[in-house]
Design a protein around this motif. Structure first.
Motif, mmCIF file in Angstrom:
data_model
loop_
_atom_site.group_PDB
_atom_site.id
_atom_site.type_symbol
_atom_site.label_atom_id
_atom_site.label_comp_id
_atom_site.label_asym_id
_atom_site.label_seq_id
_atom_site.Cartn_x
_atom_site.Cartn_y
_atom_site.Cartn_z
ATOM 1 N N GLU A 183 2.442 1.674 -3.394
ATOM 2 C CA GLU A 183 1.510 2.239 -4.376
ATOM 3 C C GLU A 183 1.303 3.731 -4.137
ATOM 4 O OE1 GLU A 183 0.177 1.015 -7.190
ATOM 5 O OE2 GLU A 183 1.636 -0.566 -6.763
ATOM 6 N N ALA A 184 1.313 4.135 -2.870
ATOM 7 C CA ALA A 184 1.201 5.562 -2.556
ATOM 8 C C ALA A 184 2.400 6.322 -3.120
ATOM 9 C CB ALA A 184 1.105 5.759 -1.047
ATOM 10 N N GLN A 217 -3.769 6.995 -2.993
ATOM 11 C CA GLN A 217 -4.052 6.566 -4.364
ATOM 12 C C GLN A 217 -5.505 6.152 -4.549
ATOM 13 O OE1 GLN A 217 -2.079 5.138 -2.193
ATOM 14 N NE2 GLN A 217 -2.182 2.913 -2.203
ATOM 15 N N ASP A 218 -6.251 6.027 -3.451
ATOM 16 C CA ASP A 218 -7.661 5.644 -3.540
ATOM 17 C C ASP A 218 -8.578 6.844 -3.719
ATOM 18 O OD1 ASP A 218 -6.798 3.078 -3.081
ATOM 19 O OD2 ASP A 218 -7.204 3.146 -0.931
ATOM 20 N N ASP A 219 -8.020 8.066 -3.673
ATOM 21 C CA ASP A 219 -8.847 9.261 -3.806
ATOM 22 C C ASP A 219 -9.578 9.274 -5.140
ATOM 23 O OD1 ASP A 219 -8.481 10.540 -1.384
ATOM 24 O OD2 ASP A 219 -6.602 11.452 -2.012
ATOM 25 N N GLU A 240 0.836 -1.204 0.000
ATOM 26 C CA GLU A 240 0.000 0.000 0.000
ATOM 27 C C GLU A 240 0.872 1.256 0.000
ATOM 28 O OE1 GLU A 240 -2.379 -0.640 3.471
ATOM 29 O OE2 GLU A 240 -4.108 -1.291 2.286
ATOM 30 N N THR A 241 1.913 1.250 0.827
ATOM 31 C CA THR A 241 2.806 2.408 0.865
ATOM 32 C C THR A 241 3.576 2.531 -0.446
ATOM 33 O OG1 THR A 241 3.037 2.140 3.262
ATOM 34 C CG2 THR A 241 4.651 3.540 2.167
ATOM 35 N N ALA A 276 -6.487 11.923 3.048
ATOM 36 C CA ALA A 276 -6.630 10.481 3.233
ATOM 37 C C ALA A 276 -5.443 9.954 4.022
ATOM 38 C CB ALA A 276 -6.709 9.773 1.880
ATOM 39 N N HIS A 277 -5.594 8.758 4.576
ATOM 40 C CA HIS A 277 -4.458 8.080 5.201
ATOM 41 C C HIS A 277 -3.352 7.965 4.160
ATOM 42 C CE1 HIS A 277 -1.977 4.935 6.980
ATOM 43 N NE2 HIS A 277 -2.659 5.052 8.113
ATOM 44 N N ARG A 296 -1.328 5.848 3.343
ATOM 45 C CA ARG A 296 -1.236 4.595 2.594
ATOM 46 C C ARG A 296 -2.361 4.437 1.576
ATOM 47 N NH1 ARG A 296 0.331 -0.048 7.129
ATOM 48 N NH2 ARG A 296 2.449 0.715 7.593
ATOM 49 N N HIS A 297 -3.309 5.377 1.603
ATOM 50 C CA HIS A 297 -4.471 5.250 0.716
ATOM 51 C C HIS A 297 -4.707 6.501 -0.123
ATOM 52 C CE1 HIS A 297 -5.607 1.453 2.576
ATOM 53 N NE2 HIS A 297 -5.377 2.010 3.748
#
Length: 257
Positions: A125-126, A234-236, A122-123, A228-229, A231-232
């Protein structure tokens, strides 16, 4: 030793000549203190495959590791902040992709060395997401994006400001057009100082050229804001950006048609 020229044709077409490593190190030493400050922002308007940005990132990560190697959480946060402080523009798409990958590999190598078993995808990908937004294909003279062939599009270059304003795991991203950032950085008419001993503050990429210190909320016009957190990030929801690009591309096609 890295090549300074990829091909004679690229030199003829684009004037592409890369700066040698020795010169890069010497030039970075001129602003050594800034290259070792984690959140100090650097913009390379003709970044190539990242000769300057890679050196600066290594210096920043050395500081991050020295300060935060005992905590994976703190290392992740501050290394992403360092990564988010690096900006690049190049008219050649292959250079942009190579620069993104080069910076990621530098970051990931240090990540694995420091965090070991605590590393997570996750990190990673961020980190890749930050680089995709910060290293862009475009023309730094016209402030517009370019396509894979180096042709200018009717789409402005957009840069993201990355911060941790709440001193926790939440990372904030604000998007600005390159043109807006330059407009905010233009010098304004000097005003009479209320305090003759007032300090001069040097501006940075996202400083807004405030006239008075009592106006801290004048941040210029940003396009969108996300929190966002880390680690996330990229989910925005980036559908607005896709719609924005589609709007301009469609307009360009209609204009040409």
């Amino acid at each position: 030793m890295a090549r300074q020229v990829k091909s004679k044709q690229r030199v003829a077409d684009h004037g592409e000549v890369f700066t040698a490593e020795r010169e890069v190190e010497a030039m970075c030493d001129l602003v050594k203190q800034e290259t070792e400050r984690i959140d100090s922002r650097f913009l390379e308007p003709a970044c190539g495959d990242g000769n300057f940005l890679s050196v600066i990132l290594k210096r920043k990560l050395t500081v991050v590791t020295k300060k935060y190697r005992r905590s994976a959480y703190d290392w992740e946060r501050n290394s992403l902040l360092a990564l988010g402080s690096m900006y690049g523009v190049d008219i050649m798409l292959d250079n942009v992709l190579a620069c993104q990958e080069r910076l990621f590999e530098i970051w990931n190598k240090e990540y694995k060395k420091v965090c070991k078993k605590e590393c997570n995808d996750e990190t990673r990908e961020a980190a890749r997401f930050i680089l995709r937004l910060n290293i862009v294909c475009g023309n730094a003279l016209t402030l517009m994006c370019c396509d894979a062939e180096g042709k200018e599009l009717n789409v402005p270059i957009i840069f993201s400001e990355w911060t941790f304003p709440f001193n926790d795991a939440r990372m904030q991203r604000k998007d600005y057009t390159f043109a807006e950032l330059l407009a905010m950085d233009e010098p304004k008419p000097a005003k009479k100082k209320k305090n003759a001993d007032a300090d001069f503050v040097q501006g940075t990429l996202f400083d807004m050229g405030l006239d008075e210190p009592e106006q801290p909320d004048d941040e210029g016009k940003f396009l969108q804001q996300y929190i966002a957190h880390y680690r996330h990030i990229q989910d925005d929801d980036t559908r607005w950006r896709e719609a924005y690009l589609h709007l301009h591309l469609t307009k360009e096609e209609n204009d040409n048609g």
